[in-house]
Design a protein around this motif. Structure first.
Motif, PDB file in Angstrom:
ATOM      1  N   ALA A   1       0.828  -1.208   0.000  1.00  0.00           N
ATOM      2  CA  ALA A   1       0.000   0.000   0.000  1.00  0.00           C
ATOM      3  C   ALA A   1       0.859   1.255   0.000  1.00  0.00           C
ATOM      4  O   ALA A   1       0.527   2.245  -0.663  1.00  0.00           O
ATOM      5  CB  ALA A   1      -0.934   0.001   1.204  1.00  0.00           C
TER       6      ALA A   1
ATOM      7  N   ASP B   1      -9.092  -1.946   4.449  1.00  0.00           N
ATOM      8  CA  ASP B   1     -10.024  -0.821   4.498  1.00  0.00           C
ATOM      9  C   ASP B   1     -10.626  -0.813   5.903  1.00  0.00           C
ATOM     10  O   ASP B   1     -11.590  -1.512   6.188  1.00  0.00           O
ATOM     11  CB  ASP B   1     -11.100  -0.980   3.436  1.00  0.00           C
ATOM     12  CG  ASP B   1     -12.134   0.128   3.457  1.00  0.00           C
ATOM     13  OD1 ASP B   1     -12.162   0.932   4.420  1.00  0.00           O
ATOM     14  OD2 ASP B   1     -12.938   0.177   2.509  1.00  0.00           O
TER      15      ASP B   1
ATOM     16  N   ARG C   1      -5.310  -9.895   3.623  1.00  0.00           N
ATOM     17  CA  ARG C   1      -4.067  -9.195   3.960  1.00  0.00           C
ATOM     18  C   ARG C   1      -3.743  -9.264   5.454  1.00  0.00           C
ATOM     19  O   ARG C   1      -2.654  -8.879   5.870  1.00  0.00           O
ATOM     20  CB  ARG C   1      -4.147  -7.743   3.519  1.00  0.00           C
ATOM     21  CG  ARG C   1      -4.300  -7.616   2.021  1.00  0.00           C
ATOM     22  CD  ARG C   1      -4.066  -6.223   1.538  1.00  0.00           C
ATOM     23  NE  ARG C   1      -4.181  -6.147   0.102  1.00  0.00           N
ATOM     24  CZ  ARG C   1      -3.240  -6.535  -0.759  1.00  0.00           C
ATOM     25  NH1 ARG C   1      -2.112  -7.015  -0.331  1.00  0.00           N
ATOM     26  NH2 ARG C   1      -3.435  -6.418  -2.058  1.00  0.00           N
TER      27      ARG C   1
ATOM     28  N   ASP D   1      -2.666   2.849  -2.833  1.00  0.00           N
ATOM     29  CA  ASP D   1      -3.968   2.350  -3.276  1.00  0.00           C
ATOM     30  C   ASP D   1      -4.632   1.578  -2.142  1.00  0.00           C
ATOM     31  O   ASP D   1      -4.032   0.645  -1.587  1.00  0.00           O
ATOM     32  CB  ASP D   1      -3.775   1.441  -4.495  1.00  0.00           C
ATOM     33  CG  ASP D   1      -5.068   1.067  -5.177  1.00  0.00           C
ATOM     34  OD1 ASP D   1      -6.120   0.984  -4.515  1.00  0.00           O
ATOM     35  OD2 ASP D   1      -5.024   0.842  -6.405  1.00  0.00           O
ATOM     36  N   LEU D   2      -5.853   1.959  -1.805  1.00  0.00           N
ATOM     37  CA  LEU D   2      -6.591   1.308  -0.721  1.00  0.00           C
ATOM     38  C   LEU D   2      -6.758  -0.191  -0.949  1.00  0.00           C
ATOM     39  O   LEU D   2      -6.806  -0.962   0.010  1.00  0.00           O
ATOM     40  CB  LEU D   2      -7.976   1.973  -0.577  1.00  0.00           C
ATOM     41  CG  LEU D   2      -8.880   1.451   0.532  1.00  0.00           C
ATOM     42  CD1 LEU D   2      -8.236   1.628   1.898  1.00  0.00           C
ATOM     43  CD2 LEU D   2     -10.225   2.167   0.477  1.00  0.00           C
ATOM     44  N   ARG D   3      -6.806  -0.611  -2.188  1.00  0.00           N
ATOM     45  CA  ARG D   3      -6.960  -2.048  -2.478  1.00  0.00           C
ATOM     46  C   ARG D   3      -5.775  -2.873  -2.013  1.00  0.00           C
ATOM     47  O   ARG D   3      -5.867  -4.099  -1.921  1.00  0.00           O
ATOM     48  CB  ARG D   3      -7.189  -2.262  -3.969  1.00  0.00           C
ATOM     49  CG  ARG D   3      -8.531  -1.722  -4.446  1.00  0.00           C
ATOM     50  CD  ARG D   3      -8.663  -1.832  -5.926  1.00  0.00           C
ATOM     51  NE  ARG D   3      -7.651  -0.935  -6.525  1.00  0.00           N
ATOM     52  CZ  ARG D   3      -7.602  -0.584  -7.785  1.00  0.00           C
ATOM     53  NH1 ARG D   3      -8.456  -1.094  -8.635  1.00  0.00           N
ATOM     54  NH2 ARG D   3      -6.678   0.257  -8.224  1.00  0.00           N
ATOM     55  N   ASP D   4      -4.653  -2.222  -1.699  1.00  0.00           N
ATOM     56  CA  ASP D   4      -3.451  -2.935  -1.276  1.00  0.00           C
ATOM     57  C   ASP D   4      -3.274  -2.968   0.239  1.00  0.00           C
ATOM     58  O   ASP D   4      -2.191  -3.292   0.733  1.00  0.00           O
ATOM     59  CB  ASP D   4      -2.217  -2.300  -1.919  1.00  0.00           C
ATOM     60  CG  ASP D   4      -2.172  -2.556  -3.414  1.00  0.00           C
ATOM     61  OD1 ASP D   4      -2.697  -3.604  -3.856  1.00  0.00           O
ATOM     62  OD2 ASP D   4      -1.631  -1.704  -4.141  1.00  0.00           O
ATOM     63  N   THR D   5      -4.327  -2.632   0.965  1.00  0.00           N
ATOM     64  CA  THR D   5      -4.257  -2.655   2.419  1.00  0.00           C
ATOM     65  C   THR D   5      -5.615  -3.045   2.991  1.00  0.00           C
ATOM     66  O   THR D   5      -6.499  -3.484   2.263  1.00  0.00           O
ATOM     67  CB  THR D   5      -3.775  -1.291   2.971  1.00  0.00           C
ATOM     68  OG1 THR D   5      -3.494  -1.433   4.364  1.00  0.00           O
ATOM     69  CG2 THR D   5      -4.792  -0.195   2.742  1.00  0.00           C
TER      70      THR D   5
END
Length: 122
Positions: free
Chosen positions: A42, A53, A89, A47-51
């Motif tokens: 992230a 939410d 994740r 990018d929020l998709r890599d962590t």
């Protein structure tokens, strides 16, 4: 190396407890989450998709606390940990459930249970 993401002081209203009046009247529960995640992807992508939410996670945790009453905070803490570990994740989750209004005939500031659970990959 695992990084840690913490969301502390999530206030929920649930109907958990051994006593009938606890299930009927409900009370405040406060949840602290600490999640083991790798934040490097992230940080690199922004990018929020890599962590994780954490906004969506908190909504899911609140729903887990505010529905389906159980007797023990041990059961509730496990339920919350299971919700946290649904995210692919999340390597591990440390969950603390505070029950500040527990029915104890003494002056006290809090009752809290902390559990740590690993995800299925570990």
């Amino acid at each position: 190396m695992t990084d840690e993401l913490a969301v502390l002081g999530i206030e929920c209203y649930g109907h958990h407890g051994v006593f009938e009046f606890e299930k009927r009247e409900g009370q405040v529960f406060v949840v602290d989450l600490v999640l083991g995640i790798d934040t490097a992807p992230a940080a690199a992508s922004d990018d929020l998709r890599d962590t994780v939410d954490y906004g969506s996670l908190v909504a899911s945790v609140k729903a887990a606390v505010e529905t389906d009453p159980v007797d023990l905070i041990e059961t509730l803490a496990q339920r919350i940990a299971d919700v946290c570990l649904l995210g692919d994740r999340v390597e591990w989750a440390r969950v603390t459930v505070h029950k500040p209004d527990a029915p104890i005939d003494a002056t006290f500031s809090d009752v809290a249970l902390t559990i740590t659970r690993k995800g299925p990959r570990d």
